[in-house]
Design an enzyme around this catalytic site. Structure first.
Site, PDB file in Angstrom:
ATOM      1  CB  CYS A  78      58.217 -14.687  28.077  1.00 19.94           C
ATOM      2  SG  CYS A  78      57.396 -14.479  29.532  1.00 19.94           S
ATOM      3  CG  HIS A 168      55.360 -12.249  25.130  1.00 13.30           C
ATOM      4  ND1 HIS A 168      55.462 -13.551  24.777  1.00 13.30           N
ATOM      5  CD2 HIS A 168      55.357 -12.183  26.495  1.00 13.30           C
ATOM      6  CE1 HIS A 168      55.560 -14.148  25.812  1.00 13.30           C
ATOM      7  NE2 HIS A 168      55.281 -13.473  26.870  1.00 13.30           N
ATOM      8  CD  GLU A 170      56.207 -13.282  21.163  1.00 15.73           C
ATOM      9  OE1 GLU A 170      57.383 -12.409  21.448  1.00 15.73           O
ATOM     10  OE2 GLU A 170      55.795 -13.887  22.012  1.00 15.73           O
TER      11      GLU A 170
HETATM   12  N1  GLN Z   1      55.407 -18.015  33.505  1.00 12.01           N
HETATM   13  C1  GLN Z   1      56.060 -18.484  32.642  1.00 12.01           C
HETATM   14  C2  GLN Z   1      57.121 -19.427  32.985  1.00 12.01           C
HETATM   15  O1  GLN Z   1      57.547 -19.313  34.287  1.00 12.01           O
HETATM   16  C3  GLN Z   1      56.676 -17.605  31.475  1.00 12.01           C
HETATM   17  C4  GLN Z   1      55.349 -16.819  30.858  1.00 12.01           C
HETATM   18  C5  GLN Z   1      55.514 -16.587  29.426  1.00 12.01           C
HETATM   19  O2  GLN Z   1      56.371 -16.960  28.774  1.00 12.01           O
HETATM   20  N2  GLN Z   1      54.640 -15.929  28.986  1.00 12.01           N
HETATM   21  O3  GLN Z   1      57.837 -20.110  32.351  1.00 12.01           O
END
Ligand code: GLN
Length: 186
Positions: A78, A168, A170
């Protein structure tokens, strides 16, 4: 083996418990002096802008980028994927810039802030992917392996030593992705 988990902000504890349950030694990377003797690197989810600025302020961006360019196995989820990306379509920043992809932050809009999707991730079948204000990959260079797609958008890639995921793993009981990551470390 010793895995460094970036721990300046975000969901680093979840990665730590999964990796420890698989028998890996982990070290939380909170400052520059923590970056030593690492066999692998995890970049967790969170807010990429906050993480990137902290990495700059703490002088950790360059030493970590050098490790990545030298081939340390990296698992990025992410916000971590956003930190790796060579280009961000809706943000002027680039952070490590080591992964040849174009990503879009918060790509699913407000209504789809969070969702799940079950699908294949590389050779791992039926993995439950949890997306939280997630990015997706708009395009990837030809030598990048696409690991997962959802609704025709790329959400997981591997390029040399770097695995970048928009979701995710994890947060799941299913540890196959972390096990795969550890298997890539000699
Ligand atoms: N929206 C976050 C970003 O732009 C990422 C979201 C997340 O890591 N769950 O950095």
């Amino acid at each position: 083996m010793r895995i460094g988990i970036l721990a300046v902000q975000g969901a680093f504890e979840e990665h730590q418990s999964v990796l420890q349950s698989l028998g890996a030694e982990t070290i939380l990377l909170r400052q520059k002096s923590d970056i030593k003797d690492l066999d692998g690197l995890v970049l967790p989810g969170g807010e990429s802008t906050v993480q990137g600025k902290l990495l700059q302020d703490l002088d950790m961006l360059k030493p970590l980028k050098d490790l990545i360019n030298n081939g340390i196995p990296v698992l990025a989820t992410c916000a971590g994927l956003i930190l790796l990306a060579e280009k961000i379509s809706n943000d002027d920043n680039t952070w490590f810039g080591t992964l040849p992809v174009l990503v879009k932050r918060n790509a699913y809009g407000r209504q789809l802030g969070s969702f799940y999707h079950k699908g294949d991730v590389g050779n791992i079948s039926d993995f439950n992917m949890t997306f939280i204000r997630a990015p997706y990959i708009v395009s990837a260079s030809d030598n990048t392996r696409v690991l997962a797609t959802v609704n025709n958008h790329i959400v997981g890639v591997q390029y040399k030593n770097q695995i970048g995921l928009a979701f995710h793993p994890e947060l799941e009981k299913d540890k196959r992705i972390h096990r795969y990551f550890l298997s890539t470390i000699k």
